[in-house]
Write a protein that holds these residues in place. Structure first.
Motif, PDB file in Angstrom:
ATOM      1  N   GLY A 170       2.765   2.889   5.352  1.00 31.71           N
ATOM      2  CA  GLY A 170       2.154   2.044   4.255  1.00 31.71           C
ATOM      3  C   GLY A 170       2.604   0.512   4.563  1.00 31.71           C
ATOM      4  O   GLY A 170       3.102   0.260   5.569  1.00 31.71           O
ATOM      5  N   THR A 214       0.947  -1.077   0.034  1.00 33.42           N
ATOM      6  CA  THR A 214       0.021  -0.087   0.095  1.00 33.42           C
ATOM      7  C   THR A 214       0.973   1.110  -0.136  1.00 33.42           C
ATOM      8  O   THR A 214       2.106   1.208   0.620  1.00 33.42           O
ATOM      9  CB  THR A 214      -0.762   0.060   1.231  1.00 33.42           C
ATOM     10  N   ASP A 215       0.358   2.242  -0.746  1.00 34.48           N
ATOM     11  CA  ASP A 215       0.982   3.609  -0.673  1.00 34.48           C
ATOM     12  C   ASP A 215       1.117   4.315   0.643  1.00 34.48           C
ATOM     13  O   ASP A 215       0.587   3.755   1.650  1.00 34.48           O
ATOM     14  CB  ASP A 215       0.431   4.307  -1.602  1.00 34.48           C
ATOM     15  N   LEU A 216       2.256   4.949   0.685  1.00 31.38           N
ATOM     16  CA  LEU A 216       2.307   5.732   2.358  1.00 31.38           C
ATOM     17  C   LEU A 216       1.662   6.937   2.297  1.00 31.38           C
ATOM     18  O   LEU A 216       1.423   7.957   1.479  1.00 31.38           O
ATOM     19  CB  LEU A 216       3.778   6.104   2.506  1.00 31.38           C
TER      20      LEU A 216
END
Length: 283
Positions: A239, A226-228
């Protein structure tokens, strides 16, 4: 034995036992507040010694968590109430600059311990380049102390300084995972802006996209990353980092501003195997 002889003997015995018990209790209540930490160095002036600790006993490039205490050199006691600030400085041939750093705070539940974080962008070996200045106040009296420090190179790129398309220099530092595992890791980074040579504030409400790759294994990625995003509770970016095997990983990143515009970094493709914005880890 007559009573007049027995009473003094009993009194002496009780007094001796009480003194011994008090000594034992005092010894038992002496707590080592830096247990588990290693001293980096002492910074000394004519009045005090500031002791610096962390887990390794070494400053490395990237994110450093530092523990401090201030000792009175006259009687080797440690101060419980001090106001303290710091200024790391890199002296280069034609210029000087500082680096991202937190304020120094008293550690909750500790009597003599203070802590802060600092992000060194470059090395300074053999005491050349980097220095560290502390300004502090004890009982209404101001003090200052400065000394050179050594900053060693981390084995991987755990910090990067880049110029973005908005003509601003940003610094991204890897904080977690400190001990990566196969599986989903909590990925934490700090994002800072170079406002001036001395000021590096944290940046809020940006987004950092994540694409981890293994260059030595066909540059494959991994699932369930997952993106931060920015977390207001600690002012850092968090993330999910999925690591499917041990080895060397490149964390390819893209930096998006609060308008969701990409200002640094690119997609990884067959023609472009690595983003211009990246961090590294190996385990």
């Amino acid at each position: 034995m007559k009573l007049k002889y027995i009473l003094p003997i009993l009194f002496i015995a009780l007094f001796t036992t009480a003194c011994s018990s008090d000594d034992d209790n005092n010894n038992n209540t002496q707590i080592n507040e830096v247990e588990g930490l290693t001293k980096i160095q002492d910074i000394v002036n004519s009045n005090h010694t500031i002791e610096l600790f962390n887990k390794t006993g070494i400053f490395y490039t990237g994110y450093n968590h530092v523990t401090f205490r201030i000792k009175n050199t006259d009687d080797d006691t440690y101060y419980q109430n001090a106001n303290i600030s710091w200024m790391p400085m890199m002296q280069m041939p034609t210029m000087q600059h500082s680096c991202p750093r937190s304020t120094i705070e008293k550690v909750a539940g500790k009597q003599t311990i203070y802590e802060g974080t600092v992000v060194y962008q470059m090395t300074g070996m053999d005491g050349s380049g980097w220095s560290l200045t502390f300004n502090y106040t004890i009982d209404g009296v101001d003090y200052s102390v400065t000394d050179t420090i050594t900053v060693s190179q981390n084995s991987n790129q755990n910090v990067t300084s880049v110029m973005a398309s908005d003509e601003t220099r940003y610094i991204i530092a890897l904080i977690e995972p400190e001990n990566p595992i196969i599986g989903i890791n909590d990925l934490t980074v700090g994002l800072y802006k170079m406002e001036s040579m001395m000021s590096f504030p944290k940046i809020e409400d940006y987004t950092i996209t994540l694409d981890p790759r293994m260059p030595g294994m066909g540059n494959h990625s991994s699932p369930n990353n997952t993106d931060l995003s920015y977390n207001i509770s600690d002012n850092l970016y968090h993330g999910d980092l999925s690591l499917t095997m041990t080895g060397y990983w490149v964390l390819n990143l893209k930096l998006l501003n609060d308008a969701n515009t990409i200002i640094k970094g690119e997609d990884v493709t067959e023609e472009n195997p690595k983003s211009s914005l990246y961090l590294e880890l190996e385990f």
